[in-house]
Design a protein around this motif. Structure first.
Motif, PDB file in Angstrom:
ATOM      1  N   ASP A 123       2.344   8.210  26.017  1.00 45.85           N
ATOM      2  CA  ASP A 123       3.723   8.276  25.508  1.00 45.85           C
ATOM      3  C   ASP A 123       4.106   7.012  24.763  1.00 45.85           C
ATOM      4  OD1 ASP A 123       4.099  10.801  26.494  1.00 45.85           O
ATOM      5  OD2 ASP A 123       5.012  10.143  28.376  1.00 45.85           O
ATOM      6  N   VAL A 124       3.681   5.858  25.261  1.00 43.78           N
ATOM      7  CA  VAL A 124       4.047   4.589  24.619  1.00 43.78           C
ATOM      8  C   VAL A 124       3.037   4.196  23.547  1.00 43.78           C
ATOM      9  CG1 VAL A 124       5.237   3.781  26.688  1.00 43.78           C
ATOM     10  CG2 VAL A 124       2.836   3.204  26.345  1.00 43.78           C
ATOM     11  N   SER A 125       2.005   5.030  23.328  1.00 45.44           N
ATOM     12  CA  SER A 125       0.964   4.752  22.324  1.00 45.44           C
ATOM     13  C   SER A 125       0.369   3.365  22.537  1.00 45.44           C
ATOM     14  CB  SER A 125       1.557   4.864  20.909  1.00 45.44           C
ATOM     15  OG  SER A 125       0.532   4.758  19.945  1.00 45.44           O
ATOM     16  N   ILE A 126      -0.164   3.146  23.728  1.00 42.61           N
ATOM     17  CA  ILE A 126      -0.643   1.818  24.093  1.00 42.61           C
ATOM     18  C   ILE A 126      -1.886   1.419  23.286  1.00 42.61           C
ATOM     19  CG2 ILE A 126      -2.179   2.512  25.996  1.00 42.61           C
ATOM     20  CD1 ILE A 126      -0.897   0.122  27.558  1.00 42.61           C
ATOM     21  N   ASP A 127      -2.692   2.397  22.864  1.00 42.18           N
ATOM     22  CA  ASP A 127      -3.862   2.072  22.042  1.00 42.18           C
ATOM     23  C   ASP A 127      -3.431   1.424  20.732  1.00 42.18           C
ATOM     24  OD1 ASP A 127      -5.564   3.084  23.932  1.00 42.18           O
ATOM     25  OD2 ASP A 127      -5.663   5.081  23.038  1.00 42.18           O
ATOM     26  N   LEU A 131      -4.072  -2.503  19.315  1.00 40.92           N
ATOM     27  CA  LEU A 131      -4.622  -2.808  17.987  1.00 40.92           C
ATOM     28  C   LEU A 131      -3.706  -3.755  17.217  1.00 40.92           C
ATOM     29  CD1 LEU A 131      -5.956   0.721  16.921  1.00 40.92           C
ATOM     30  CD2 LEU A 131      -7.328  -1.314  17.439  1.00 40.92           C
ATOM     31  N   GLN A 132      -2.388  -3.528  17.300  1.00 35.25           N
ATOM     32  CA  GLN A 132      -1.442  -4.398  16.591  1.00 35.25           C
ATOM     33  C   GLN A 132      -1.454  -5.815  17.157  1.00 35.25           C
ATOM     34  OE1 GLN A 132       2.327  -2.403  16.842  1.00 35.25           O
ATOM     35  NE2 GLN A 132       1.781  -0.832  15.339  1.00 35.25           N
ATOM     36  N   ILE A 133      -1.518  -5.921  18.505  1.00 40.82           N
ATOM     37  CA  ILE A 133      -1.527  -7.253  19.127  1.00 40.82           C
ATOM     38  C   ILE A 133      -2.812  -7.998  18.783  1.00 40.82           C
ATOM     39  CG2 ILE A 133      -1.615  -8.482  21.334  1.00 40.82           C
ATOM     40  CD1 ILE A 133       0.159  -6.307  22.506  1.00 40.82           C
ATOM     41  N   SER A 134      -3.959  -7.307  18.865  1.00 38.72           N
ATOM     42  CA  SER A 134      -5.223  -7.966  18.536  1.00 38.72           C
ATOM     43  C   SER A 134      -5.292  -8.330  17.059  1.00 38.72           C
ATOM     44  CB  SER A 134      -6.400  -7.053  18.912  1.00 38.72           C
ATOM     45  OG  SER A 134      -6.337  -5.826  18.188  1.00 38.72           O
ATOM     46  N   GLU A 139      -8.951 -11.407  13.705  1.00 37.25           N
ATOM     47  CA  GLU A 139      -9.331 -10.438  12.673  1.00 37.25           C
ATOM     48  C   GLU A 139     -10.082  -9.251  13.274  1.00 37.25           C
ATOM     49  OE1 GLU A 139     -11.544 -12.489   9.740  1.00 37.25           O
ATOM     50  OE2 GLU A 139      -9.846 -13.710   9.033  1.00 37.25           O
ATOM     51  N   ASP A 140     -10.746  -9.466  14.400  1.00 40.66           N
ATOM     52  CA  ASP A 140     -11.507  -8.399  15.057  1.00 40.66           C
ATOM     53  C   ASP A 140     -10.547  -7.548  15.898  1.00 40.66           C
ATOM     54  OD1 ASP A 140     -13.368  -6.740  16.144  1.00 40.66           O
ATOM     55  OD2 ASP A 140     -14.352  -8.252  17.403  1.00 40.66           O
ATOM     56  N   THR A 141      -9.929  -6.578  15.248  1.00 32.70           N
ATOM     57  CA  THR A 141      -8.930  -5.759  15.952  1.00 32.70           C
ATOM     58  C   THR A 141      -9.583  -4.866  17.012  1.00 32.70           C
ATOM     59  OG1 THR A 141      -9.100  -4.064  14.223  1.00 32.70           O
ATOM     60  CG2 THR A 141      -7.379  -5.751  13.973  1.00 32.70           C
ATOM     61  N   VAL A 142     -10.777  -4.345  16.726  1.00 29.63           N
ATOM     62  CA  VAL A 142     -11.427  -3.434  17.675  1.00 29.63           C
ATOM     63  C   VAL A 142     -11.851  -4.185  18.936  1.00 29.63           C
ATOM     64  CG1 VAL A 142     -13.352  -1.867  18.054  1.00 29.63           C
ATOM     65  CG2 VAL A 142     -12.194  -1.891  15.842  1.00 29.63           C
ATOM     66  N   LYS A 146     -10.318  -3.960  22.839  1.00 30.10           N
ATOM     67  CA  LYS A 146     -11.128  -3.669  24.033  1.00 30.10           C
ATOM     68  C   LYS A 146     -10.900  -4.706  25.123  1.00 30.10           C
ATOM     69  CE  LYS A 146     -14.834  -1.119  21.713  1.00 30.10           C
ATOM     70  NZ  LYS A 146     -16.274  -1.095  21.375  1.00 30.10           N
ATOM     71  N   ILE A 147     -10.756  -5.983  24.708  1.00 26.69           N
ATOM     72  CA  ILE A 147     -10.469  -7.038  25.686  1.00 26.69           C
ATOM     73  C   ILE A 147      -9.116  -6.791  26.351  1.00 26.69           C
ATOM     74  CG2 ILE A 147     -10.015  -9.503  25.982  1.00 26.69           C
ATOM     75  CD1 ILE A 147     -12.061 -10.031  23.780  1.00 26.69           C
ATOM     76  N   LEU A 148      -8.121  -6.416  25.538  1.00 28.93           N
ATOM     77  CA  LEU A 148      -6.795  -6.127  26.081  1.00 28.93           C
ATOM     78  C   LEU A 148      -6.837  -4.931  27.032  1.00 28.93           C
ATOM     79  CD1 LEU A 148      -4.545  -6.637  22.911  1.00 28.93           C
ATOM     80  CD2 LEU A 148      -4.660  -8.086  24.940  1.00 28.93           C
ATOM     81  N   GLU A 149      -7.622  -3.922  26.679  1.00 30.14           N
ATOM     82  CA  GLU A 149      -7.747  -2.745  27.550  1.00 30.14           C
ATOM     83  C   GLU A 149      -8.370  -3.127  28.888  1.00 30.14           C
ATOM     84  OE1 GLU A 149     -10.031  -0.024  25.293  1.00 30.14           O
ATOM     85  OE2 GLU A 149      -8.367   0.597  23.998  1.00 30.14           O
ATOM     86  N   LEU A 150      -9.394  -3.999  28.835  1.00 27.92           N
ATOM     87  CA  LEU A 150     -10.056  -4.435  30.062  1.00 27.92           C
ATOM     88  C   LEU A 150      -9.104  -5.233  30.954  1.00 27.92           C
ATOM     89  CD1 LEU A 150     -12.620  -4.717  31.782  1.00 27.92           C
ATOM     90  CD2 LEU A 150     -13.211  -6.742  30.422  1.00 27.92           C
TER      91      LEU A 150
END
Length: 208
Positions: A123-127, A131-134, A139-142, A146-150
């Motif tokens: 609902d909050v579109s966390i993915d 991506l926006q925060i990274s 420059e390495d958004t992907v 992944k680090i943020l997800e972990l």
């Protein structure tokens, strides 16, 4: 000279035998130990399954019974004025069956909680937010996402563990958990409703 007998009843008690005595539902203290030993075995309630498994006993009934059997005794109540007695069968259930039930409940809770968390994240579109925060940090958004997800997953697990004050079967601190607190509130509300019903002559009590 009269003897003083102190009676302390709890709000609710559980018993596994059919006949309940005063000693089962109340703590009795007096300097005259002979009176205490004679009061405790007095039968005050007998279980009748057809009437239900919960009964309300008033301190006034206990005082009345003691006054009938003993002379020159002063009774002082330092506990609850009403006690809810709940009859329960002895725990003779099958151990493997209990383990199976616990496992099924844990699985249901695990997937139910996981589904709720995933629905919230969707609902909050966390993915997209990761991506926006990274992208703002590196420059390495992907790879950043992944680090943020972990770290988000680790933080979520730690937060749930600390909030519920449990790690496996062990409590982290001696403080009551939120579930235990809510269960106590629920039990108190049930007990209050039973006492109110008894006071309105809706309660069931079979003495002697």
């Amino acid at each position: 000279m009269s003897d003083t007998v102190y009676i302390k009843m709890d709000r609710s008690v559980e018993v596994t035998h059919e006949k309940v005595t005063i000693g089962d539902i109340a703590k009795i203290e007096s300097k005259n130990k002979n009176i205490v030993n004679n009061i405790k075995p007095i039968k005050i309630l007998a279980d009748k399954p057809e009437l239900g498994n919960r009964y309300v006993i008033s301190i006034m009934k206990i005082i009345e019974i003691i006054d009938e059997k003993f002379q020159n005794v002063d009774i002082s109540n330092i506990g609850e004025t009403d006690c809810i007695v709940e009859f329960k069968k002895s725990n003779t259930s099958c151990k493997p069956l209990e383990i199976l039930k616990t496992g099924i409940i844990c699985i249901l809770l695990f997937f139910g909680a996981g589904f709720s968390i995933m629905s919230f994240n969707n609902d909050v579109s966390i993915d997209q937010m990761f991506l926006q925060i990274s992208g703002q940090i590196s420059e390495d958004t992907v790879g950043g996402a992944k680090i943020l997800e972990l770290t988000y997953a680790i933080g979520l697990a730690v937060g749930i563990t600390v909030f519920y004050n449990h790690f496996g079967p062990k409590k982290i601190t001696k403080d009551p958990t939120p579930i235990e607190t809510e269960m106590r509130k629920y039990e108190n509300e049930i007990n209050d409703a039973l006492v109110d019903g008894h006071n309105r002559e809706d309660g069931k009590l079979d003495l002697k």
